[in-house]
Design a protein around this motif. Structure first.
Motif, mmCIF file in Angstrom:
data_model
loop_
_atom_site.group_PDB
_atom_site.id
_atom_site.type_symbol
_atom_site.label_atom_id
_atom_site.label_comp_id
_atom_site.label_asym_id
_atom_site.label_seq_id
_atom_site.Cartn_x
_atom_site.Cartn_y
_atom_site.Cartn_z
ATOM 1 N N ARG A 132 0.811 -1.215 0.000
ATOM 2 C CA ARG A 132 0.000 0.000 0.000
ATOM 3 C C ARG A 132 0.844 1.265 0.000
ATOM 4 O O ARG A 132 0.340 2.352 -0.272
ATOM 5 C CB ARG A 132 -0.942 0.004 1.215
ATOM 6 C CG ARG A 132 -2.121 -0.953 1.059
ATOM 7 C CD ARG A 132 -3.073 -0.855 2.218
ATOM 8 N NE ARG A 132 -4.212 -1.739 2.044
ATOM 9 C CZ ARG A 132 -4.784 -2.446 3.020
ATOM 10 N NH1 ARG A 132 -4.298 -2.354 4.254
ATOM 11 N NH2 ARG A 132 -5.813 -3.219 2.783
ATOM 12 N N LYS A 636 -5.880 7.912 -2.788
ATOM 13 C CA LYS A 636 -5.348 7.644 -1.455
ATOM 14 C C LYS A 636 -4.799 8.947 -0.889
ATOM 15 O O LYS A 636 -4.160 9.717 -1.605
ATOM 16 C CB LYS A 636 -4.238 6.593 -1.495
ATOM 17 C CG LYS A 636 -4.675 5.236 -1.988
ATOM 18 C CD LYS A 636 -3.652 4.151 -1.687
ATOM 19 C CE LYS A 636 -2.340 4.371 -2.368
ATOM 20 N NZ LYS A 636 -1.373 3.250 -2.156
ATOM 21 N N ARG A 654 -8.439 5.672 1.782
ATOM 22 C CA ARG A 654 -8.315 5.082 0.451
ATOM 23 C C ARG A 654 -9.711 4.920 -0.153
ATOM 24 O O ARG A 654 -10.661 4.519 0.532
ATOM 25 C CB ARG A 654 -7.566 3.753 0.494
ATOM 26 C CG ARG A 654 -8.195 2.653 1.326
ATOM 27 C CD ARG A 654 -7.244 1.459 1.427
ATOM 28 N NE ARG A 654 -7.838 0.312 2.060
ATOM 29 C CZ ARG A 654 -7.867 0.103 3.367
ATOM 30 N NH1 ARG A 654 -7.327 0.998 4.177
ATOM 31 N NH2 ARG A 654 -8.434 -0.987 3.860
#
Length: 739
Positions: A132, A636, A654
């Motif tokens: 991520r 994000k 997100r």
């Protein structure tokens, strides 16, 4: 061709005939080597960077010239050079993180600056968090936490890694011709606290990156050493427990070694406990055995097992048959293990050349039980399948690097080779019942796949321009021994692909870089699909380009924006119940990326990443040309604080928009917005904190598929969304002791 040959000879054998040079090493106050520090000659404006050994070489230098050294997280260092005869050793002092230390310079890929900032301001705490950290990349988990994540990037549903090349310290993570899916990339053997830096790039523009690097690549670099030893304890809802130990074994001026161990258990939020258990071991030694020779040895081991509730049909939840965290077949799950040994060796040949090589071996075991269609094919026993394999991977990479200086033109050349062999024995797809009984074998055989690659990567620096022409060539040998027929059969095939690339960068000012990148990449097909002649292409090519900029309009604001385009000769679609990768047609994607990093206050950092993509299949009619699960808009963002009082924390959001789940967009995968929170306090040797996932308890679907299935009480099958629910509100406490 004759002229090109002469130029390459000059590159490889040129000695410095023009001007003088100065060499040196950059360290911090703990005598640790600093890589990617910028060294700027304030007199001539020439500049360079320290390499992975902390060393640098700056050409056209004179006694009395002033140097400025800068790096994220360190005070700028100024020094006047009094002599060119002895190597220079510069020590940089650490300071609070500041975007002022970010320097945009002529690098083929300076985007790693973004992840360097993110790791400093929002450190990872789980193997999922590692991926991520890549701007614009989304992940989803749909089989109990032990299975590799589903990856989304630049309008791709990459499945588990088909269109992104992933490595750790150069060790490949993607699995070719995997039992579950092509390019399967399981990162769970990485302990997140050992990660020091994330190198990533989008698009197929990098000569040293080969198979699967179409949408991009990610390389996780682990720490050379530890600042201190530590023990971390984590405890959260759903019987979640984690213990981590990281121990500094050796830390001298020339030698470093440490070990780490992790144990994680959780039941997850599901009605049927996940019974998840993971053990990770990691050890790393790095030593400068002579001033010119460095060796590194890394060992890691993963053991993991879990139960899973799988993907559930929306109609079963709507009717009240099961809840959102229920299951139709709760006997899904699996186990996996991986053991890696990696040996690195670097040899400095001259002031401007070196050789870097690595040798690796992986032992990998995988067994996964899934049920995607429930009772569609077998109304009595159900449709559960088992996918299993035992794999060994052998690999070697080696590259030669040299820099040279011809008056106004500076250049570097990188020549490399890589060899990888995958032996996947007992690669199996079977129809099973309750994970205990094999009803029939659908596929069973042994795969032997070899990839040999070589590349030439050059950089030419002329004033404000950087030209990066390069190419690579890859040769594949596919072999499959089908063990099901009575007569033993061996099928073979070979294929070669050439991938040229060209990147051009222009430093308009020291704080504004414009770039145009273009190139060809590829992803290989599954050996069994190739040899069964079901594949249209053995090595489908990808052609793309990026036009973008990196800009620091003010000292504490960093922007990256790009328009990009990517054409694929062939998409892959994973067919779960058949256990194969099904080739489909040509596709075209184009979009816009935007990343922002801003430091409004000395202790406050804001990050923002978004991407819009238009993705379509080329050979289909309009309205029937949607690419299933390809996200067209993602976002994000996060606000993170690191205060000198010891208080730290952040909130991260997100968002992914609704996207088509099938070719005509008649079935839609719902988007979601999720917010996570963390807060902590560092006091002397102790670190207290807590982490919250899904702060607002949003009901969201982590992964979704349009699947045709049949429940036991149904007379006919139904095609609709099948999903794995995302984690509800989840809180976890963390305490760490450093010594």
């Amino acid at each position: 061709m004759k002229c090109l040959f002469i130029v390459l000879l000059l590159i490889l054998f040129q000695t410095n005939l023009f001007g003088q040079s100065i060499e040196g090493t950059v360290l911090n106050n703990k005598k640790e080597l600093i890589t990617n520090a910028q060294i700027l000659n304030l007199t001539t404006k020439n500049h360079t960077h320290s390499d992975e050994n902390g060393k640098f070489l700056l050409q056209n230098f004179s006694v009395g010239d002033s140097l400025k050294l800068s790096h994220i997280g360190y005070e700028a260092k100024y020094t006047v050079v009094q002599s060119l005869t002895a190597p220079l050793s510069v020590v940089m002092e650490e300071k609070e993180i500041s975007l002022e230390g970010v320097v945009i310079s002529p690098k083929t890929n300076a985007l790693h600056l973004i992840t360097k900032i993110d790791l400093k301001t929002n450190p990872v705490s789980s193997s999922q968090d590692i991926l991520r950290q890549v701007p614009g990349l989304f992940i989803g988990q749909h089989a109990g936490g032990g299975k590799a994540e589903q990856i989304f990037l630049r309008g791709f549903d990459i499945d588990h890694g088909t269109d992104i090349g992933i490595t750790v310290d150069g060790l490949p993570v993607n699995m070719v011709s995997h039992a579950h899916g092509q390019g399967y990339a399981d990162l769970h053997f990485v302990i997140p606290e050992t990660v020091d830096n994330i190198d990533f790039g989008k698009g197929p523009y990098y000569a040293d990156k080969g198979n699967f690097t179409t949408a991009g690549y990610v390389n996780f670099k682990t720490k050379r050493n530890l600042e201190n030893s530590s023990i971390k304890l984590e405890k959260g809802q759903f019987s979640t427990n984690r213990i981590l130990g990281m121990f500094d074994v050796l830390n001298t001026a020339k030698h470093d070694a440490y070990i780490a161990a992790e144990h994680l258990t959780t039941d997850g939020p599901f009605d049927s406990p996940q019974n998840f258990k993971r053990i990770n071991l990691f050890g790393k030694y790095t030593g400068n055995i002579t001033p010119l020779d460095k060796i590194g040895v890394t060992f890691s081991h993963l053991s993991s097992k879990w139960d899973a509730s799988g993907q559930i049909p929306q109609r079963a939840v709507d009717s009240g048959l099961i809840g959102r965290f229920g299951a139709i077949d709760d006997t899904e799950g699996g186990n996996t293990g991986r053991t890696n040994v990696l040996v690195n060796y670097e040899k400095v040949l001259t002031d401007d050349s070196y050789i870097r090589s690595s040798l690796y071996y992986s032992k990998y075991d995988f067994e996964l039980f899934s049920n995607f269609t429930f009772f569609l094919d077998d109304p009595v026993n159900g449709d559960q399948i088992k996918q299993k394999e035992d794999r060994q991977i052998y690999g070697l990479t080696s590259e030669y690097f040299k820099s040279f200086d011809l008056k106004d033109v500076k250049a570097t050349v990188q020549v490399g080779i890589n060899l990888r062999n995958d032996l996947s024995n007992n690669n199996e797809l079977s129809h099973t019942l309750n994970r205990t009984m094999t009803l029939s074998q659908i596929q069973f055989g042994h795969i032997n796949e070899t990839n040999f690659g070589s590349y030439l990567n050059t950089n030419f620096y002329y004033k404000k321009w950087t030209f990066n022409p390069s190419f690579r060539i890859d040769y594949f040998d596919f072999q499959y021994n089908d063990a099901l027929p009575e007569i033993y059969q061996t099928q073979t095939s070979t294929k070669t692909i050439v991938s040229p690339k060209l990147n051009v960068l222009y430093d308009y000012t020291p704080n504004l870089q414009l770039y145009l990148k273009g190139g060809k990449g590829f992803h290989s097909n599954d050996t069994r699909v190739i040899l069964s002649q079901a594949a249209k292409e053995t090595l489908p090519a990808a052609y793309g380009y990026d036009a973008g900029l990196l800009w620091k309009p003010v000292p504490k604001l960093l922007l990256n924006a790009a328009y990009w385009y990517l054409f694929l000769e062939q998409e892959f679609v994973y067919v779960g119940d058949a256990g194969i990768v099904e080739p489909s047609g040509k596709t075209r994607r184009q979009g816009v990326d935007l990343s922002i990093r801003y430091q409004p206050l000395k202790w406050l950092f804001w990050n923002f990443d978004t991407n819009y993509t238009h993705a379509r299949a080329i050979e289909e009619e309009v309205g029937q040309d949607y690419i299933p699960l390809a996200p067209d808009f993602i976002l994000k963002s996060g606000l993170n604080a690191i205060h000198k009082s010891g208080i730290y924390g952040g909130a991260n959001l997100r968002h992914i928009k609704d996207r088509p789940a099938n070719e005509d967009n008649s079935i839609v995968a719902e988007g979601y917005t999720v917010v996570d929170l963390n807060l902590g306090y560092k006091w002397k040797r102790l670190d207290f904190g807590f982490q919250v996932q899904n702060l607002f308890d949003t009901a969201w679907n982590e992964t979704q598929f349009a699947t045709e299935s049949k429940l036991q009480n149904e007379s006919s099958p139904v095609e609709e969304i099948h999903f794995t629910p995302g984690t509800p509100f989840f809180i976890k406490g963390v305490i760490e002791f450093k010594f």
